[in-house]
Motif scaffolding. Sequence first.
Motif, PDB file in Angstrom:
ATOM      1  N   MET A   1      29.949 -33.252  36.203  1.00  0.00           N
ATOM      2  CA  MET A   1      29.822 -32.772  37.585  1.00  0.00           C
ATOM      3  C   MET A   1      30.842 -31.668  37.822  1.00  0.00           C
ATOM      4  SD  MET A   1      30.235 -34.900  41.157  1.00  0.00           S
ATOM      5  CE  MET A   1      28.880 -35.962  40.698  1.00  0.00           C
ATOM      6  N   SER A   2      30.377 -30.526  38.353  1.00  0.00           N
ATOM      7  CA  SER A   2      31.289 -29.421  38.614  1.00  0.00           C
ATOM      8  C   SER A   2      32.165 -29.731  39.811  1.00  0.00           C
ATOM      9  CB  SER A   2      30.485 -28.145  38.876  1.00  0.00           C
ATOM     10  OG  SER A   2      29.644 -28.311  39.993  1.00  0.00           O
ATOM     11  N   SER A   3      33.385 -29.246  39.744  1.00  0.00           N
ATOM     12  CA  SER A   3      34.327 -29.505  40.823  1.00  0.00           C
ATOM     13  C   SER A   3      34.063 -28.560  41.986  1.00  0.00           C
ATOM     14  CB  SER A   3      35.755 -29.335  40.323  1.00  0.00           C
ATOM     15  OG  SER A   3      35.948 -28.005  39.859  1.00  0.00           O
ATOM     16  N   VAL A   4      34.439 -28.995  43.182  1.00  0.00           N
ATOM     17  CA  VAL A   4      34.268 -28.183  44.376  1.00  0.00           C
ATOM     18  C   VAL A   4      35.501 -27.305  44.539  1.00  0.00           C
ATOM     19  CG1 VAL A   4      33.911 -28.193  46.865  1.00  0.00           C
ATOM     20  CG2 VAL A   4      32.872 -29.977  45.435  1.00  0.00           C
ATOM     21  N   PRO A   5      35.343 -25.997  44.654  1.00  0.00           N
ATOM     22  CA  PRO A   5      36.515 -25.121  44.839  1.00  0.00           C
ATOM     23  C   PRO A   5      37.302 -25.520  46.075  1.00  0.00           C
ATOM     24  CG  PRO A   5      34.527 -23.839  44.349  1.00  0.00           C
ATOM     25  CD  PRO A   5      34.090 -25.253  44.560  1.00  0.00           C
ATOM     26  N   VAL A  14      27.066 -28.887  55.880  1.00  0.00           N
ATOM     27  CA  VAL A  14      26.981 -27.435  55.684  1.00  0.00           C
ATOM     28  C   VAL A  14      28.318 -26.933  55.136  1.00  0.00           C
ATOM     29  CG1 VAL A  14      26.615 -25.207  56.801  1.00  0.00           C
ATOM     30  CG2 VAL A  14      25.318 -27.207  57.556  1.00  0.00           C
ATOM     31  N   TYR A  15      28.256 -26.102  54.095  1.00  0.00           N
ATOM     32  CA  TYR A  15      29.462 -25.585  53.470  1.00  0.00           C
ATOM     33  C   TYR A  15      30.054 -24.428  54.282  1.00  0.00           C
ATOM     34  CZ  TYR A  15      29.019 -28.259  49.155  1.00  0.00           C
ATOM     35  OH  TYR A  15      28.978 -29.266  48.243  1.00  0.00           O
ATOM     36  N   SER A  16      31.379 -24.415  54.343  1.00  0.00           N
ATOM     37  CA  SER A  16      32.120 -23.305  54.952  1.00  0.00           C
ATOM     38  C   SER A  16      33.195 -22.845  53.982  1.00  0.00           C
ATOM     39  CB  SER A  16      32.768 -23.734  56.280  1.00  0.00           C
ATOM     40  OG  SER A  16      31.797 -23.983  57.268  1.00  0.00           O
ATOM     41  N   SER A  47      25.902 -25.049  44.588  1.00  0.00           N
ATOM     42  CA  SER A  47      25.505 -23.858  43.830  1.00  0.00           C
ATOM     43  C   SER A  47      25.174 -22.701  44.763  1.00  0.00           C
ATOM     44  CB  SER A  47      24.308 -24.184  42.937  1.00  0.00           C
ATOM     45  OG  SER A  47      23.203 -24.623  43.722  1.00  0.00           O
ATOM     46  N   ARG A  48      24.475 -23.021  45.847  1.00  0.00           N
ATOM     47  CA  ARG A  48      24.135 -21.959  46.800  1.00  0.00           C
ATOM     48  C   ARG A  48      25.386 -21.451  47.521  1.00  0.00           C
ATOM     49  NH1 ARG A  48      22.472 -17.803  48.136  1.00  0.00           N
ATOM     50  NH2 ARG A  48      21.109 -17.347  49.907  1.00  0.00           N
ATOM     51  N   GLN A  51      27.075 -18.997  45.341  1.00  0.00           N
ATOM     52  CA  GLN A  51      26.320 -17.757  45.346  1.00  0.00           C
ATOM     53  C   GLN A  51      26.596 -16.946  46.612  1.00  0.00           C
ATOM     54  OE1 GLN A  51      22.137 -18.342  44.760  1.00  0.00           O
ATOM     55  NE2 GLN A  51      21.610 -16.202  45.055  1.00  0.00           N
ATOM     56  N   ARG A  52      26.685 -17.626  47.759  1.00  0.00           N
ATOM     57  CA  ARG A  52      26.938 -16.933  49.020  1.00  0.00           C
ATOM     58  C   ARG A  52      28.339 -16.305  49.036  1.00  0.00           C
ATOM     59  NH1 ARG A  52      24.271 -14.595  52.277  1.00  0.00           N
ATOM     60  NH2 ARG A  52      25.424 -15.238  54.140  1.00  0.00           N
ATOM     61  N   ILE A  53      29.315 -16.981  48.412  1.00  0.00           N
ATOM     62  CA  ILE A  53      30.664 -16.408  48.345  1.00  0.00           C
ATOM     63  C   ILE A  53      30.642 -15.081  47.598  1.00  0.00           C
ATOM     64  CG2 ILE A  53      32.960 -16.743  47.348  1.00  0.00           C
ATOM     65  CD1 ILE A  53      32.682 -19.715  47.943  1.00  0.00           C
ATOM     66  N   GLN A  54      29.883 -15.047  46.504  1.00  0.00           N
ATOM     67  CA  GLN A  54      29.781 -13.812  45.742  1.00  0.00           C
ATOM     68  C   GLN A  54      29.024 -12.744  46.517  1.00  0.00           C
ATOM     69  OE1 GLN A  54      28.034 -14.851  41.984  1.00  0.00           O
ATOM     70  NE2 GLN A  54      29.871 -15.883  41.230  1.00  0.00           N
ATOM     71  N   GLU A  55      27.939 -13.160  47.181  1.00  0.00           N
ATOM     72  CA  GLU A  55      27.140 -12.193  47.936  1.00  0.00           C
ATOM     73  C   GLU A  55      27.954 -11.548  49.057  1.00  0.00           C
ATOM     74  OE1 GLU A  55      23.893 -14.519  49.290  1.00  0.00           O
ATOM     75  OE2 GLU A  55      22.832 -14.512  47.370  1.00  0.00           O
ATOM     76  N   LEU A  56      28.772 -12.345  49.729  1.00  0.00           N
ATOM     77  CA  LEU A  56      29.555 -11.847  50.851  1.00  0.00           C
ATOM     78  C   LEU A  56      30.877 -11.208  50.430  1.00  0.00           C
ATOM     79  CD1 LEU A  56      29.010 -14.853  53.321  1.00  0.00           C
ATOM     80  CD2 LEU A  56      27.878 -12.616  53.365  1.00  0.00           C
TER      81      LEU A  56
END
Length: 579
Positions: A1-5, A14-16, A47-48, A51-56
């Motif tokens: 399981m990947s760790s949460v940053p 909802v992630y913030s 995962s999404r 992706q949003r962190i990179q997009e923004l």
Amino acid sequence: MSSVPSHLITRNGVYSYRRRVPLELRDRPEFGGRDVYQVSLGVRTLSRARQRIQELGLDGLFEVHHAPAVSIEGGATLTPSLLTHIVRRRYEQGMVSLQSERLDASSDHRDMRDELAVQEVATLNDPAYSDIARERLRRELAPVIRASAEGTAKRLGLDNEHDIQRIEAALFEAELSLTRSRVELAEGRSLPTSLVATTSTNDAHMQREAHWTFKRLSEDALRQHPKGGSWEHKVKVAAALFDDYTGSAPIHKIDKRMVRNFVNDLHHMPDRMVMRFPKMGLKEAITANEAREKPVAPISPNTVRDGYFSVVRWVFGHAVELEAVPMNPCTGIKIRGATKGDGRRTRNPFRADELNALFRLPLFAGCLSEDRTNIPGNYRIDDHRKWTPLLMLFTGARPSEIAQLAVSDIKSDGKHPYISILTEYDPNDPDDDRDFVVSHKTENARRDIPLHPELIDLGFLEYVAKRRRAGDVRLFPDWKLPANGRKLYSSASWIRNINERLIPKITSRRPKPTLYSFRHTWKTQMALFQVPTQYQNQILGHAQQGMDDHYLGRLDIQHTYDAIRAVSFTDLDLIHLKS
């Protein structure tokens, strides 16, 4: 399981993105002077979110440009700010490795490394041998530090020998600080919040938050991470006690040893200390209690953990988030005697004979007067003391929810009367023109519960009509608002009276039921009469399980009424309450 940053948090699924803003970046327009930056990513999967962190491009907002290498006639120069940044980065990387090593290495290996570090630090602190010790360590570390310095200089475009030697000297001081940190960590003290000789005034212990008292830190934690009123009250009580215990010391001076001493004393804390030993601190109350002929029993280990230590750990977690302290001093402390907090508790519903005996007590069947409710008589109590147990028994509502009800929350005009639990305040709705604070435990707690036919037969709607004719806003106007104005709440003294005086009169079994057993009893009866679990969850204010949480909509009153109208209690006799 990947760790949460560490920069990701969730609220309502909802992630913030939440991150502390370095001092040197706070003047940027996107931060506007704020010390904490937070923005909703609007997604529910990890995962999404990544992706949003990179997009923004959110990580890029926090890149610190030091302008370290200023081109001068084709060359470069090393600024003091860049040198400080290089050393701080090396120290932080070393601390991560050090803490990881302590978790993964065997105890023998860890003890051996700790002992060597103790000897080195002792020699470095001895004026007679410090110069010799520093030179010996410099020779031993020279190959590694030289390679690291050359690699750092190459990445920054610095190619002159003088700059490489300056980086070498700074990295050596970082290594000495890491050695001292190992010693302090091994001894259970807080880790150094700065490097020995190379850090600037932006280090953690120089930040303004590091000089806050624990009480001030707890207030900021509640403001940054708002939760329910019950948790807020718990934080205020525990923070005041811990702040008094530490003498209002700044948080950067509170170490693991102080927290451990606090926990050890909590195990001797007299039950209901504030009431029995007013205006006394923890140590004073313990001493006064031990001097009594019959000392009061201490609080339970679970109360130590859940009522106090969990608060201290949570608040210091906020301090770590603010980078006011390098690590949480509560890490690794265990509460002896506490049972596992896995969320499972012993459920102990009432039996029919116990319910019959309870509702035959003078409080329900007839007492001497308003204030003498334990003596039989002809006076009938008709307030929250009578209706709260009955409402809990036939709706499963929490006492704190019942305490907050307004008369307008009882909807009796439709085909199926129902109770609107914890509806949000609407200033445009005249029915919501209230003089008290409405609070709710979770999103699921806002719900509509149909009135069971038995409650109607018992005269509950007649009671509501009486309150409406009297012009009362609240359903139970005699239920006092606490002095702190936190919210309407079923007072501890009232619950204690039921648990310690009334229930022992009707049963002697162990474990004995409590006021909350009414809620468990209703849950049990719904299951016995095969009410679907999804209906049970909505009626009780619980979250739906599995995919139901995502796809199942709110069930209307018609459906929930049809599900519970047939639920009954075998052998329960309440006929004497219906006259």
